[in-house]
Design a protein around this motif. Sequence first.
Motif, mmCIF file in Angstrom:
data_model
loop_
_atom_site.group_PDB
_atom_site.id
_atom_site.type_symbol
_atom_site.label_atom_id
_atom_site.label_comp_id
_atom_site.label_asym_id
_atom_site.label_seq_id
_atom_site.Cartn_x
_atom_site.Cartn_y
_atom_site.Cartn_z
ATOM 1 N N PRO A 20 14.357 103.433 -49.317
ATOM 2 C CA PRO A 20 14.165 104.109 -48.024
ATOM 3 C C PRO A 20 14.408 103.160 -46.860
ATOM 4 C CG PRO A 20 12.044 103.667 -49.066
ATOM 5 C CD PRO A 20 13.107 103.346 -50.079
ATOM 6 N N GLY A 21 14.870 103.710 -45.749
ATOM 7 C CA GLY A 21 15.135 102.911 -44.565
ATOM 8 C C GLY A 21 13.855 102.469 -43.884
ATOM 9 N N PRO A 22 13.995 101.608 -42.875
ATOM 10 C CA PRO A 22 12.788 101.099 -42.202
ATOM 11 C C PRO A 22 11.987 102.188 -41.508
ATOM 12 C CG PRO A 22 14.797 100.448 -41.039
ATOM 13 C CD PRO A 22 15.218 101.012 -42.347
ATOM 14 N N PHE A 23 12.675 103.194 -40.943
ATOM 15 C CA PHE A 23 11.953 104.273 -40.280
ATOM 16 C C PHE A 23 11.139 105.080 -41.281
ATOM 17 C CE2 PHE A 23 11.686 108.676 -38.767
ATOM 18 C CZ PHE A 23 11.004 108.473 -37.575
ATOM 19 N N GLN A 24 11.738 105.326 -42.461
ATOM 20 C CA GLN A 24 11.012 106.087 -43.487
ATOM 21 C C GLN A 24 9.822 105.287 -44.020
ATOM 22 O OE1 GLN A 24 14.074 107.001 -46.333
ATOM 23 N NE2 GLN A 24 14.666 108.905 -45.301
ATOM 24 N N ARG A 25 10.017 103.969 -44.214
ATOM 25 C CA ARG A 25 8.904 103.150 -44.683
ATOM 26 C C ARG A 25 7.777 103.119 -43.655
ATOM 27 N NH1 ARG A 25 13.116 99.557 -46.197
ATOM 28 N NH2 ARG A 25 12.513 98.106 -44.529
ATOM 29 N N LEU A 26 8.141 103.026 -42.362
ATOM 30 C CA LEU A 26 7.128 103.041 -41.316
ATOM 31 C C LEU A 26 6.390 104.367 -41.279
ATOM 32 C CD1 LEU A 26 5.870 101.549 -38.896
ATOM 33 C CD2 LEU A 26 7.660 102.543 -37.458
ATOM 34 N N LYS A 27 7.129 105.452 -41.472
ATOM 35 C CA LYS A 27 6.508 106.783 -41.462
ATOM 36 C C LYS A 27 5.548 106.945 -42.634
ATOM 37 C CE LYS A 27 7.660 111.728 -41.382
ATOM 38 N NZ LYS A 27 8.769 112.709 -41.401
ATOM 39 N N ARG A 28 5.988 106.480 -43.819
ATOM 40 C CA ARG A 28 5.105 106.574 -44.983
ATOM 41 C C ARG A 28 3.868 105.693 -44.800
ATOM 42 N NH1 ARG A 28 9.416 106.148 -50.039
ATOM 43 N NH2 ARG A 28 10.554 108.104 -49.598
ATOM 44 N N GLY A 29 4.074 104.477 -44.254
ATOM 45 C CA GLY A 29 2.937 103.589 -44.012
ATOM 46 C C GLY A 29 1.960 104.185 -43.026
ATOM 47 N N TYR A 30 2.472 104.855 -41.987
ATOM 48 C CA TYR A 30 1.592 105.474 -41.001
ATOM 49 C C TYR A 30 0.811 106.628 -41.624
ATOM 50 C CZ TYR A 30 0.023 108.130 -36.958
ATOM 51 O OH TYR A 30 -0.742 108.811 -36.052
#
Length: 334
Positions: A20-30
Amino acid sequence: MTVAIDRATGKRVGDRGSRPGPFQRLKRGYQKYWYAYAMIAPVVVVLGGLVLYPLVRGLYLTLTDANSLNSARTIGVNHIDATYKFIGFDNYKDILWGPTSYDRFWSHFIWTIVWTALCVALHYCIGLGLALLLNQKMRGRTFYRLLLVLPWAVPTFVTVFGWRFMLADGGVINTMLDAVHLPSPLWLEDTFWQRFAAIMVNTWCGVPFMMVSLLGGLQSIDATLYEAAEMDGANAWQRFRFVTLPGLRSVSSTVVLLGIIWTFNQFAVIFLLFGNTAPDAQILVTWAYYLGFGQQPRDFAQSAAYGMLLLAILIVFTSFYRRWLNRNDQQLAI
């Protein structure tokens, strides 16, 4: 070689999915740790307002010719817009290599290095000596600890003003020197004695912290190490060299680093002791304050440039210091 293919997806069985891209990883982390983000959000906002914004603003000012004459200001009901312009790295060039660079920067830089080295060395040596004494079993040890911590507990401005009164021409120190027929120095007027007085006052203020920190380190050293060394025939100096100093290594490295950073940026002692009356005794941080607020016109750009240079110097020194400590730790481990 046989490769298994999933008929539904057309992909090889066992293949990893696309990362997953950085935006998706950030979204999942959030989505997973939203409560943690909510907890740290106020701290981030406060640090951003008190640290990040001034730092970015100061960095921008270093690239301009901003001063008190061309900055935005309000006089009565009239508002005057800013007229300063972008000049790139000219401020840094003028500070480091300009025609007056030695008087405006290098002389203060050399004195700041000397000031920091002498003060931290005195802090550590005197603090270690007092910590060794207080670590011994003796009557009234608690009282002596409280008495020696007192200079650190008293607010800095009270301590410095007290020393300023004592160092005045008619102060207690010169009166005592006159009484024993010794020359009375011009503590607050002569350049050499101004620097001597500044180191003396800062040593008075800084020794208690070093003493308390090293005393805690001494008390954490296992007493059986001293007993084993004594059984092996080690004298007091050998026990100090091969047991005490290695046992204080982690504490010493931390307090020395903190002492260097604090002393390098020690504004209160120099400013409260001399104000703007001792140009040759000013360290870099007080000189930067003088450029920005102690002269007319006030040179905001140059003052901010000094601040950025101070930050860069401390970052470079800290990185090399930590690497040196890590290298020594690795050699000791081998």
